[in-house]
Motif scaffolding. Sequence first.
Motif, PDB file in Angstrom:
ATOM      1  N   ASN A 120      -3.608  -7.271 -36.470  1.00 45.66           N
ATOM      2  CA  ASN A 120      -2.447  -6.568 -36.746  1.00 45.66           C
ATOM      3  C   ASN A 120      -2.139  -5.701 -37.745  1.00 45.66           C
ATOM      4  N   ILE A 121      -2.196  -4.645 -37.921  1.00 45.83           N
ATOM      5  CA  ILE A 121      -1.721  -3.563 -38.890  1.00 45.83           C
ATOM      6  C   ILE A 121      -0.585  -2.699 -38.975  1.00 45.83           C
ATOM      7  N   ASP A 122       0.431  -2.984 -40.407  1.00 44.18           N
ATOM      8  CA  ASP A 122       1.632  -2.773 -40.210  1.00 44.18           C
ATOM      9  C   ASP A 122       2.259  -2.352 -41.989  1.00 44.18           C
ATOM     10  N   GLY A 123       3.264  -1.160 -41.188  1.00 44.33           N
ATOM     11  CA  GLY A 123       3.709  -0.462 -42.501  1.00 44.33           C
ATOM     12  C   GLY A 123       4.392  -0.916 -43.289  1.00 44.33           C
ATOM     13  N   TYR A 124       5.801  -1.578 -42.470  1.00 46.74           N
ATOM     14  CA  TYR A 124       6.936  -2.601 -43.603  1.00 46.74           C
ATOM     15  C   TYR A 124       6.866  -3.628 -43.146  1.00 46.74           C
ATOM     16  N   GLY A 125       5.786  -4.052 -42.093  1.00 45.10           N
ATOM     17  CA  GLY A 125       5.915  -5.563 -42.444  1.00 45.10           C
ATOM     18  C   GLY A 125       6.654  -6.084 -41.876  1.00 45.10           C
ATOM     19  N   ASN A 126       8.085  -5.790 -41.045  1.00 45.49           N
ATOM     20  CA  ASN A 126       8.454  -7.280 -40.979  1.00 45.49           C
ATOM     21  C   ASN A 126       8.147  -7.662 -39.388  1.00 45.49           C
ATOM     22  N   ARG A 127       7.373  -6.832 -38.867  1.00 45.24           N
ATOM     23  CA  ARG A 127       6.872  -7.386 -37.292  1.00 45.24           C
ATOM     24  C   ARG A 127       5.521  -8.379 -37.807  1.00 45.24           C
ATOM     25  N   VAL A 128       4.397  -8.154 -38.960  1.00 46.77           N
ATOM     26  CA  VAL A 128       3.483  -9.044 -38.505  1.00 46.77           C
ATOM     27  C   VAL A 128       4.012 -10.209 -39.391  1.00 46.77           C
ATOM     28  N   ALA A 129       5.682 -10.445 -40.231  1.00 41.48           N
ATOM     29  CA  ALA A 129       5.983 -11.369 -41.384  1.00 41.48           C
ATOM     30  C   ALA A 129       6.915 -12.520 -40.425  1.00 41.48           C
ATOM     31  N   ALA A 130       7.457 -11.878 -39.267  1.00 41.15           N
ATOM     32  CA  ALA A 130       7.880 -12.742 -38.531  1.00 41.15           C
ATOM     33  C   ALA A 130       6.932 -13.732 -37.089  1.00 41.15           C
ATOM     34  N   MET A 131       5.924 -13.013 -36.820  1.00 42.31           N
ATOM     35  CA  MET A 131       4.733 -13.630 -35.799  1.00 42.31           C
ATOM     36  C   MET A 131       4.302 -14.796 -36.554  1.00 42.31           C
ATOM     37  N   ILE A 132       3.983 -14.622 -38.189  1.00 41.52           N
ATOM     38  CA  ILE A 132       4.083 -15.503 -38.895  1.00 41.52           C
ATOM     39  C   ILE A 132       4.394 -16.593 -38.332  1.00 41.52           C
ATOM     40  N   PHE A 133       5.253 -16.400 -39.160  1.00 46.07           N
ATOM     41  CA  PHE A 133       6.522 -17.077 -39.704  1.00 46.07           C
ATOM     42  C   PHE A 133       8.088 -17.264 -39.381  1.00 46.07           C
ATOM     43  N   GLY A 134       9.233 -17.962 -39.045  1.00 50.36           N
ATOM     44  CA  GLY A 134      10.468 -17.847 -38.848  1.00 50.36           C
ATOM     45  C   GLY A 134      10.725 -18.034 -37.549  1.00 50.36           C
ATOM     46  N   PRO A 135      10.893 -17.280 -36.718  1.00 54.06           N
ATOM     47  CA  PRO A 135      11.668 -17.394 -35.215  1.00 54.06           C
ATOM     48  C   PRO A 135      11.078 -18.148 -34.682  1.00 54.06           C
ATOM     49  N   LYS A 136      11.414 -19.453 -34.006  1.00 49.53           N
ATOM     50  CA  LYS A 136      11.644 -20.727 -33.161  1.00 49.53           C
ATOM     51  C   LYS A 136      10.133 -20.260 -32.153  1.00 49.53           C
ATOM     52  N   GLN A 137      10.013 -19.121 -31.379  1.00 47.93           N
ATOM     53  CA  GLN A 137       9.139 -18.587 -30.455  1.00 47.93           C
ATOM     54  C   GLN A 137       9.054 -17.524 -31.026  1.00 47.93           C
ATOM     55  N   VAL A 138       7.738 -16.848 -30.593  1.00 49.75           N
ATOM     56  CA  VAL A 138       6.538 -15.566 -30.341  1.00 49.75           C
ATOM     57  C   VAL A 138       6.942 -15.601 -29.216  1.00 49.75           C
ATOM     58  N   ILE A 139       7.050 -13.505 -28.721  1.00 47.01           N
ATOM     59  CA  ILE A 139       6.393 -13.265 -27.965  1.00 47.01           C
ATOM     60  C   ILE A 139       5.737 -12.466 -27.468  1.00 47.01           C
ATOM     61  N   ILE A 140       4.235 -12.767 -27.749  1.00 50.45           N
ATOM     62  CA  ILE A 140       3.424 -11.112 -27.898  1.00 50.45           C
ATOM     63  C   ILE A 140       3.110 -10.529 -26.105  1.00 50.45           C
ATOM     64  N   VAL A 141       3.675  -9.475 -25.693  1.00 52.84           N
ATOM     65  CA  VAL A 141       3.337  -8.836 -24.279  1.00 52.84           C
ATOM     66  C   VAL A 141       2.243  -7.794 -25.091  1.00 52.84           C
ATOM     67  N   ALA A 142       0.806  -8.405 -24.521  1.00 51.09           N
ATOM     68  CA  ALA A 142      -0.490  -7.208 -24.779  1.00 51.09           C
ATOM     69  C   ALA A 142      -0.491  -6.173 -23.115  1.00 51.09           C
ATOM     70  N   GLY A 143      -1.037  -4.747 -23.322  1.00 48.77           N
ATOM     71  CA  GLY A 143      -1.633  -4.716 -21.854  1.00 48.77           C
ATOM     72  C   GLY A 143      -3.847  -4.653 -21.921  1.00 48.77           C
ATOM     73  N   LYS A 144      -3.915  -4.245 -21.107  1.00 50.84           N
ATOM     74  CA  LYS A 144      -4.771  -5.396 -20.616  1.00 50.84           C
ATOM     75  C   LYS A 144      -6.230  -4.095 -21.812  1.00 50.84           C
ATOM     76  N   ASN A 145      -5.734  -3.117 -22.174  1.00 51.77           N
ATOM     77  CA  ASN A 145      -5.900  -2.203 -22.937  1.00 51.77           C
ATOM     78  C   ASN A 145      -6.295  -2.588 -24.574  1.00 51.77           C
ATOM     79  N   LYS A 146      -5.254  -3.156 -25.152  1.00 53.95           N
ATOM     80  CA  LYS A 146      -5.803  -4.510 -25.945  1.00 53.95           C
ATOM     81  C   LYS A 146      -6.907  -5.041 -26.042  1.00 53.95           C
ATOM     82  N   ILE A 147      -7.502  -5.796 -25.369  1.00 52.82           N
ATOM     83  CA  ILE A 147      -8.606  -6.443 -25.791  1.00 52.82           C
ATOM     84  C   ILE A 147     -10.055  -5.529 -25.849  1.00 52.82           C
TER      85      ILE A 147
END
Length: 213
Positions: free
Chosen positions: A115-142
């Motif tokens: 992942n690449i982020d501008g502000y950084g809030n998205r990747v920061a929360a993916m890495i640490f904090g919320p109890k559960q992270v749910i990532i939704v990705a279309g098959k085009n992201k593979i």
Amino acid sequence: MDENIKWYHDLQIRRLLDNISDNNMQGFYVKTRKELLTKVNELIPKGSVVGVGDSMTLFETGIIDLLRQKDYIFLDKYQENLTRTEKDQLYSDVFSADSFLCSTNAITEEGELYNIDGYGNRVAAMIFGPKQVIIVAGKNKIVKDLEEAKNRVKNIAAPIDAKRLNKNTPCTKVGYCVDCNSKDRICNNITIIKKQLKKDRIKIIIVDENLGY
């Protein structure tokens, strides 16, 4: 779909889900947006505090509309007329949320998230904090590997997203990354999530559609 193509595609998805599991994350595969919304409902208990990261996929699939229902306490960063201070507070509140939803810029066949982020809030929360992270990705992201992930993000996802955000960057003029020093640059925080210590904290739902950038 041609049966031989379907066979190949199904094997690819099965390998990906196995690799996601080996990385201590949990993978799911759904065929339709309706199945996706059902799965999200299953994963997030009613009354949960839920935050999101920037994602066109969440809008396309109806997840944002779902979260705006009264069943959830939604930290809605997309509310109209939010001040910068209010939005920053929501970004901070996300770290103590029960669930955090977003997409990913690329997922390798080995189950790695790039992942690449501008502000950084998205990747920061993916890495640490919320109890559960749910990532939704279309098959085009593979993608095959991290090198292909990097190429996809630099030359497809980032230029298109910069255009969406009306950024005055070289990529919005030429359509590919030139590794600029623009003050509007959105490629500021680059992360690779290879594995997780906490089993199944990150859940990845692959959707059998092309979604987002």
